[in-house]
Structure formats: C-alpha cells, structure tokens
Design a protein around this motif. Structure first.
Motif, mmCIF file in Angstrom:
data_model
loop_
_atom_site.group_PDB
_atom_site.id
_atom_site.type_symbol
_atom_site.label_atom_id
_atom_site.label_comp_id
_atom_site.label_asym_id
_atom_site.label_seq_id
_atom_site.Cartn_x
_atom_site.Cartn_y
_atom_site.Cartn_z
ATOM 1 N N ARG A 3 -47.222 -64.443 -45.660
ATOM 2 C CA ARG A 3 -48.443 -64.405 -44.845
ATOM 3 C C ARG A 3 -49.034 -65.802 -44.682
ATOM 4 N NH1 ARG A 3 -46.872 -60.040 -45.662
ATOM 5 N NH2 ARG A 3 -47.093 -58.250 -44.375
ATOM 6 N N GLU A 4 -49.019 -66.585 -45.760
ATOM 7 C CA GLU A 4 -49.541 -67.954 -45.685
ATOM 8 C C GLU A 4 -48.780 -68.774 -44.644
ATOM 9 O OE1 GLU A 4 -49.810 -70.003 -49.453
ATOM 10 O OE2 GLU A 4 -50.633 -68.223 -50.410
ATOM 11 N N ILE A 5 -47.474 -68.641 -44.622
ATOM 12 C CA ILE A 5 -46.649 -69.372 -43.654
ATOM 13 C C ILE A 5 -46.932 -68.864 -42.241
ATOM 14 C CG2 ILE A 5 -44.282 -69.750 -42.862
ATOM 15 C CD1 ILE A 5 -43.507 -69.700 -45.904
ATOM 16 N N ALA A 6 -47.008 -67.549 -42.078
ATOM 17 C CA ALA A 6 -47.251 -66.969 -40.752
ATOM 18 C C ALA A 6 -48.625 -67.370 -40.200
ATOM 19 C CB ALA A 6 -47.134 -65.450 -40.815
ATOM 20 N N LEU A 7 -49.618 -67.435 -41.085
ATOM 21 C CA LEU A 7 -50.979 -67.773 -40.650
ATOM 22 C C LEU A 7 -51.271 -69.267 -40.777
ATOM 23 C CD1 LEU A 7 -52.866 -64.768 -42.285
ATOM 24 C CD2 LEU A 7 -52.436 -65.128 -39.849
ATOM 25 N N ARG A 8 -50.281 -70.018 -41.189
ATOM 26 C CA ARG A 8 -50.404 -71.449 -41.442
ATOM 27 C C ARG A 8 -51.492 -71.680 -42.483
ATOM 28 N NH1 ARG A 8 -49.643 -70.806 -36.033
ATOM 29 N NH2 ARG A 8 -47.553 -71.339 -35.328
ATOM 30 N N ASP A 9 -52.441 -72.523 -42.196
ATOM 31 C CA ASP A 9 -53.473 -72.819 -43.189
ATOM 32 C C ASP A 9 -54.667 -71.864 -43.099
ATOM 33 O OD1 ASP A 9 -54.325 -73.721 -40.740
ATOM 34 O OD2 ASP A 9 -55.171 -75.592 -41.501
ATOM 35 N N LYS A 10 -54.536 -70.787 -42.334
ATOM 36 C CA LYS A 10 -55.656 -69.866 -42.138
ATOM 37 C C LYS A 10 -55.583 -68.620 -43.012
ATOM 38 C CE LYS A 10 -56.231 -71.492 -37.482
ATOM 39 N NZ LYS A 10 -55.889 -71.292 -36.105
ATOM 40 N N PHE A 11 -54.646 -68.574 -43.979
ATOM 41 C CA PHE A 11 -54.535 -67.428 -44.879
ATOM 42 C C PHE A 11 -55.780 -67.388 -45.758
ATOM 43 C CE2 PHE A 11 -53.363 -65.507 -48.959
ATOM 44 C CZ PHE A 11 -52.873 -64.292 -48.531
ATOM 45 N N ASN A 12 -56.453 -66.243 -45.765
ATOM 46 C CA ASN A 12 -57.676 -66.086 -46.551
ATOM 47 C C ASN A 12 -57.614 -64.748 -47.282
ATOM 48 O OD1 ASN A 12 -60.237 -66.175 -47.626
ATOM 49 N ND2 ASN A 12 -61.301 -66.006 -45.674
ATOM 50 N N GLN A 13 -57.274 -64.795 -48.565
ATOM 51 C CA GLN A 13 -57.214 -63.562 -49.348
ATOM 52 C C GLN A 13 -58.622 -63.109 -49.693
ATOM 53 O OE1 GLN A 13 -54.464 -63.509 -52.634
ATOM 54 N NE2 GLN A 13 -55.410 -61.698 -53.532
ATOM 55 N N ILE A 14 -58.823 -61.791 -49.593
ATOM 56 C CA ILE A 14 -60.103 -61.166 -49.933
ATOM 57 C C ILE A 14 -59.938 -60.493 -51.293
ATOM 58 C CG2 ILE A 14 -61.808 -59.442 -49.226
ATOM 59 C CD1 ILE A 14 -61.479 -61.729 -47.216
ATOM 60 N N CYS A 52 -47.276 -50.407 -58.237
ATOM 61 C CA CYS A 52 -47.689 -51.090 -57.018
ATOM 62 C C CYS A 52 -48.519 -52.327 -57.332
ATOM 63 C CB CYS A 52 -48.544 -50.166 -56.154
ATOM 64 S SG CYS A 52 -47.770 -48.612 -55.710
ATOM 65 N N ALA A 53 -48.501 -53.262 -56.395
ATOM 66 C CA ALA A 53 -49.387 -54.421 -56.420
ATOM 67 C C ALA A 53 -49.927 -54.587 -55.009
ATOM 68 C CB ALA A 53 -48.645 -55.669 -56.874
ATOM 69 N N ALA A 54 -51.200 -54.932 -54.896
ATOM 70 C CA ALA A 54 -51.818 -55.014 -53.573
ATOM 71 C C ALA A 54 -52.718 -56.235 -53.463
ATOM 72 C CB ALA A 54 -52.623 -53.746 -53.287
ATOM 73 N N TYR A 55 -52.922 -56.644 -52.233
ATOM 74 C CA TYR A 55 -53.895 -57.686 -51.924
ATOM 75 C C TYR A 55 -54.444 -57.411 -50.530
ATOM 76 C CZ TYR A 55 -50.139 -59.902 -49.177
ATOM 77 O OH TYR A 55 -49.142 -60.158 -48.271
ATOM 78 N N LYS A 56 -55.613 -57.976 -50.257
ATOM 79 C CA LYS A 56 -56.223 -57.889 -48.932
ATOM 80 C C LYS A 56 -56.425 -59.301 -48.411
ATOM 81 C CE LYS A 56 -59.501 -55.388 -50.659
ATOM 82 N NZ LYS A 56 -60.676 -54.610 -50.979
ATOM 83 N N TYR A 57 -56.289 -59.443 -47.110
ATOM 84 C CA TYR A 57 -56.492 -60.747 -46.488
ATOM 85 C C TYR A 57 -57.082 -60.548 -45.096
ATOM 86 C CZ TYR A 57 -52.366 -60.051 -43.535
ATOM 87 O OH TYR A 57 -51.476 -59.563 -42.609
ATOM 88 N N LEU A 58 -57.586 -61.628 -44.526
ATOM 89 C CA LEU A 58 -58.079 -61.615 -43.149
ATOM 90 C C LEU A 58 -56.960 -62.075 -42.237
ATOM 91 C CD1 LEU A 58 -61.607 -63.248 -43.572
ATOM 92 C CD2 LEU A 58 -61.084 -60.830 -43.220
ATOM 93 N N ASN A 59 -56.659 -61.267 -41.198
ATOM 94 C CA ASN A 59 -55.615 -61.676 -40.257
ATOM 95 C C ASN A 59 -56.198 -62.635 -39.208
ATOM 96 O OD1 ASN A 59 -56.931 -60.065 -38.367
ATOM 97 N ND2 ASN A 59 -55.324 -58.523 -38.268
#
Length: 185
Positions: free
Chosen positions: A102-113, A126-133
């Motif tokens: 996700r970090e690569i796809a969003l470049r420097d705009k990856f923001n985990q919540i 399971c393991a989970a995370y949330k982020y802003l697309n």
C-alpha cells in the motif's frame, strides 16, 4: 497484599494478549456462497449483499458488494516467495508485506489509522490495519492464511459521503462475519 499483585498482573497480561477483534462478527449471512474461480476458497454472502464477477484483470478472487452499492469487500490472494517467510511470525510478515504494498501504491501518501489489530475468528488467525486511500476514505485490510495460502480481505466504502461512522463499523462487522464463514470450495 501479596495476592493482589499477581491478580492484577494476570488481568494486565490477559488484556494485552487478547485475540478478539475490535469489530463484531455477528452480521447475518445467507446460505448462498461466493466461490473463488482461482483458489480453494468460498465465503457465505452477507444478507443484502451480492457476489460480483471479477473485472478483466483477474486480480480479485471474490468480490462482494452491498445492495446500496456503497461498499465492497474483496478477497485477494497475496503471492509471496516462501523463502521470505520464516517459520516465525508469518502473519506479522504478511501484514508488513501488505502495508508495504500500500505504501508503494500510494507513494508517500500512505496514512495508517490506529494500530495493528491481531485476532482470531473461529480458527482463522488474522491481522488487520486501517488506512486512508487516495480519496481519504478509511479502508480496512485483514490478512490471513487459509489452506496454506495467504489472502487479504479488503473492506472499502465507495465514497466518503456514503459511509457514516456507524455504517463503517457495520461494514467491518460484515467483513469479520464473512471471514467466519470461510471454507473450501
């Protein structure tokens, strides 16, 4: 006094090692199943949801969309080299791999919540995370292993306006519920 310290230590350790999700998994599911065309994976379709054929890229194993067409849940395989995964902490490594993707796809705009979430649904770890697309919409990704393959379950609202906070929690509840229903085709 000596008996109280171990008691509180036990409560603290139990709270830190909990394996329950932040969201419920009690959303009603139908008897209909959505089956992967490519992997040995199927899930029950949630009430008021439907399964949709994948687009032409064949990158989604299972795609579920709610009847209002305001949210989707995708099941996507994670293809990693088995040499990358040692015997220890495979789920954490898959989680890190997913976030790096996700970090690569969003470049420097990856923001985990919030922080990472580790839990068990049925027998599924399971393991989970949330982020802003890109549209600043909260997306929840759950990584898990099933039949020696790794997958992501990605719950995404269609637009920021389409999902209020209570509906977002319900979407993540639906996501957890589908995970509880995972089986082989």
């Amino acid at each position: 006094m000596n008996n109280i310290v171990p008691f509180f230590l036990l409560i603290f350790l139990t709270a830190c090692t909990t394996s329950s999700s932040l969201y419920n998994f009690d959303y009603p599911l139908t008897n209909q199943t959505a089956e992967s065309q490519y992997m040995d994976l199927s899930v029950k379709i949630p009430q008021d949801w439907s399964a949709v054929e994948d687009n032409e890229c064949y990158c989604i194993d299972i795609l579920l969309i709610n009847k209002e067409k305001t949210a989707s849940i995708k099941f996507v395989p994670i293809n990693v080299d088995s040499l990358v995964l040692s015997n220890d902490d495979k789920l954490e490594k898959i989680l890190t791999f997913s976030k790096k993707f996700r970090e690569i796809a969003l470049r420097d705009k990856f923001n985990q919540i919030d922080g990472d979430e580790f839990f068990t649904i049925g027998s599924l770890k399971c393991a989970a995370y949330k982020y802003l697309n890109e549209e600043k919409i909260i997306v929840r990704v759950i990584v898990f292993s099933f039949n020696k393959k790794y997958f992501e379950s990605i719950a995404t609202p269609v637009s920021y306006e389409s999902i209020a906070k209570d509906k977002l929690s319900r979407l993540f509840n639906v996501q957890n519920s589908t995970l509880l229903s995972i089986s082989s085709r």
